[in-house]
Enzyme design. Structure first.
Site, short mmCIF file in Angstrom:
data_model
loop_
_atom_site.label_atom_id
_atom_site.label_comp_id
_atom_site.label_asym_id
_atom_site.label_seq_id
_atom_site.Cartn_x
_atom_site.Cartn_y
_atom_site.Cartn_z
N LYS A 112 0.82 -1.22 0.00
CA LYS A 112 0.00 0.00 0.00
C LYS A 112 0.85 1.26 0.00
O LYS A 112 0.41 2.31 -0.47
CB LYS A 112 -0.98 0.00 1.17
CG LYS A 112 -1.95 -1.18 1.08
CD LYS A 112 -3.32 -0.93 1.67
CE LYS A 112 -4.23 -2.09 1.28
NZ LYS A 112 -5.54 -2.10 1.86
N LYS A 194 -4.52 -11.02 -5.33
CA LYS A 194 -5.80 -11.24 -4.66
C LYS A 194 -6.84 -10.26 -5.18
O LYS A 194 -6.50 -9.15 -5.63
CB LYS A 194 -5.64 -11.15 -3.14
CG LYS A 194 -5.51 -9.75 -2.59
CD LYS A 194 -5.73 -9.73 -1.08
CE LYS A 194 -5.86 -8.29 -0.62
NZ LYS A 194 -6.91 -8.02 0.30
N LYS A 197 -10.20 -4.44 -3.22
CA LYS A 197 -11.03 -3.23 -3.34
C LYS A 197 -10.32 -2.13 -4.09
O LYS A 197 -10.94 -1.29 -4.71
CB LYS A 197 -11.30 -2.68 -1.94
CG LYS A 197 -12.34 -3.35 -1.15
CD LYS A 197 -12.41 -2.52 0.12
CE LYS A 197 -13.05 -3.22 1.26
NZ LYS A 197 -12.67 -2.57 2.52
P1 ATP Z 1 -8.79 -5.06 -0.26
O1 ATP Z 1 -7.45 -5.69 -0.19
O2 ATP Z 1 -9.82 -5.87 -0.93
O3 ATP Z 1 -8.71 -3.66 -0.76
P2 ATP Z 1 -8.67 -4.94 2.54
O4 ATP Z 1 -8.07 -6.24 2.90
O5 ATP Z 1 -7.82 -3.74 2.60
O6 ATP Z 1 -9.36 -5.00 1.17
P3 ATP Z 1 -10.95 -4.97 4.41
O7 ATP Z 1 -12.27 -4.51 3.92
O8 ATP Z 1 -10.56 -4.38 5.68
O9 ATP Z 1 -9.94 -4.63 3.32
O10 ATP Z 1 -10.94 -6.55 4.49
C1 ATP Z 1 -11.95 -7.24 5.13
C2 ATP Z 1 -11.65 -8.70 5.20
O11 ATP Z 1 -11.67 -9.28 3.89
C3 ATP Z 1 -10.29 -9.07 5.80
O12 ATP Z 1 -10.47 -10.11 6.74
C4 ATP Z 1 -9.48 -9.57 4.63
O13 ATP Z 1 -8.55 -10.54 4.99
C5 ATP Z 1 -10.57 -10.17 3.74
N1 ATP Z 1 -10.19 -10.20 2.33
C6 ATP Z 1 -9.80 -9.14 1.58
N2 ATP Z 1 -9.54 -9.53 0.31
C7 ATP Z 1 -9.78 -10.87 0.26
C8 ATP Z 1 -9.69 -11.85 -0.78
N3 ATP Z 1 -9.32 -11.53 -2.00
N4 ATP Z 1 -10.01 -13.13 -0.47
C9 ATP Z 1 -10.40 -13.48 0.77
N5 ATP Z 1 -10.49 -12.60 1.79
C10 ATP Z 1 -10.19 -11.31 1.55
#
Ligand code: ATP
Ligand code: LTN
Length: 325
Positions: A112, A194, A197
């Site tokens: 990030k 992965k 968002k």
């Molecule tokens: P992103 O990486 O999608 O921008 P993030 O991990 O920053 O999102 P959060 O909304 O805080 O954002 O994540 C919420 C939950 O979703 C966390 O437990 C994270 O591990 C899970 N998660 C995020 N992306 C994935 C994925 N591709 N597959 C499975 N779980 C995920």
């Protein structure tokens, strides 16, 4: 006494099916057996710049998503992180316990921060310390998260252990709960990454609020590997990823999925997968529309009060242990 769960998601961008399958689905499944706390981590959101009005709206929208996914406010505490100031207070204490070297090893900061530490915010660097404070304030037993958060959980345990060793037994050591399938759903456009968002390519993610046409188009456009069979195969990550999504939503075993698509081609598989995802999203999206802002606020406010009682107890113990009460 039930054991305790804590988890949270950031009110940034739209939630995708990876967030649901990796995290939210398990939050719902575990809330009977555990006393659960599900947080909207708006203090984590500001580690990257946010538009204030957008953040305010995204905070309520995320609560709506928790509720529509099946988090039940009569069993689980749903609250906004900033409503419990103890999260920020404990973060300061823990940042005196965590080490620079530990934080430097966190891969999320490298991703990030785009590898440019000179320009990255200090909050982005100390993000995992705030996450540790979230978890430790509630004397949490279990933390249901996706695979990408495993490293942050390990750091949280290390910080707690060090504090307990140096100042006396204060924090419970939490265990991660990472589901056997769905913990790392990949981008539909690049199975090496992965689903995220913050992906610039909108076709990489199926959003929980995507309409049927959009879902179908995204699945039709999803990249596939060479080969023609519909199978789980480490050397073919694209089809394995799509098949995992199908597997979780239909609650079939791997074997049943493979058998089901034996002799069928990618076209047939993608059509059936799209139908499955659309059918899953339909009732979810109907429920999202049922919760107006007033209802949401009437759930979050007592949630914050309840969370604060527990958080204040733990922080009190921390201050006594440190000699700053
Ligand atoms: P992103 O990486 O999608 O921008 P993030 O991990 O920053 O999102 P959060 O909304 O805080 O954002 O994540 C919420 C939950 O979703 C966390 O437990 C994270 O591990 C899970 N998660 C995020 N992306 C994935 C994925 N591709 N597959 C499975 N779980 C995920
Ligand atoms: N860092 C997590 C969100 C998060 C979290 C937590 C998850 C913040 N605090 C405490 C579990 C427990 C992420 O998914 N990006």
């Amino acid at each position: 006494m039930k054991k305790r769960i804590f988890s949270g998601a950031q009110p940034t961008g739209q939630l995708h099916i990876g967030n649901y399958l990796g995290a939210l689905k398990n939050w719902v499944a575990l809330q009977d057996e555990y006393e659960a706390f599900y947080c909207i981590v708006n203090l984590h959101a500001i580690t990257l710049p946010q538009d204030p009005a957008g953040l305010r709206k995204a905070t309520l929208d995320l609560a709506r998503i928790y509720l529509a996914a099946g988090v039940d406010p009569s069993r689980s505490t749903i609250f906004i992180q900033s409503d419990v100031p103890e999260h920020a207070e404990l973060t300061w204490v823990l940042s005196c316990i965590a080490r620079m070297g530990e934080l430097e090893r966190m891969t999320q900061f490298k991703d990030k921060g785009k590898g440019n530490a000179e320009r990255a915010g200090v909050g982005l660097f100390t993000y995992p310390v705030l996450m540790a404070a979230d978890i430790l304030l509630y004397q949490t037993d279990l933390v249901p998260v996706g695979q990408d958060q495993k490293q942050h959980l390990e750091l949280c345990r290390d910080i707690a252990e060090r504090f307990n060793r140096d100042y006396g037994e204060t924090f419970k050591l939490p265990d991660p709960y990472i589901p056997p399938v769905g913990a790392s759903i990949k981008s539909l456009q690049d199975p090496e990454k992965k689903m995220s968002k913050s992906d610039e390519n909108p076709n990489g993610s199926i959003l929980l609020l995507d309409d049927a046409d959009t879902v179908t188009k995204k699945i039709k456009r999803a990249v596939t590997d060479s080969g023609t069979t519909i199978d789980f195969d480490e050397t073919r990550p694209a089809i394995s990823n799509l098949l995992s999504i199908y597997q979780i939503l239909t609650e079939k075993t791997r074997h049943e999925c493979v058998e089901h698509f034996q002799g069928k081609g990618y076209g047939h598989f993608k059509t059936e997968l799209a139908e499955t995802v659309v059918e899953f999203l339909r009732p979810f999206q109907e429920r999202v529309r049922e919760f107006d802002d007033e209802t949401i606020k009437s759930i979050l406010q007592p949630g914050g009060e309840r969370a604060r009682e527990i958080a204040a107890d733990t922080l009190g113990d921390v201050y006594v242990a440190l000699g700053i009460e």
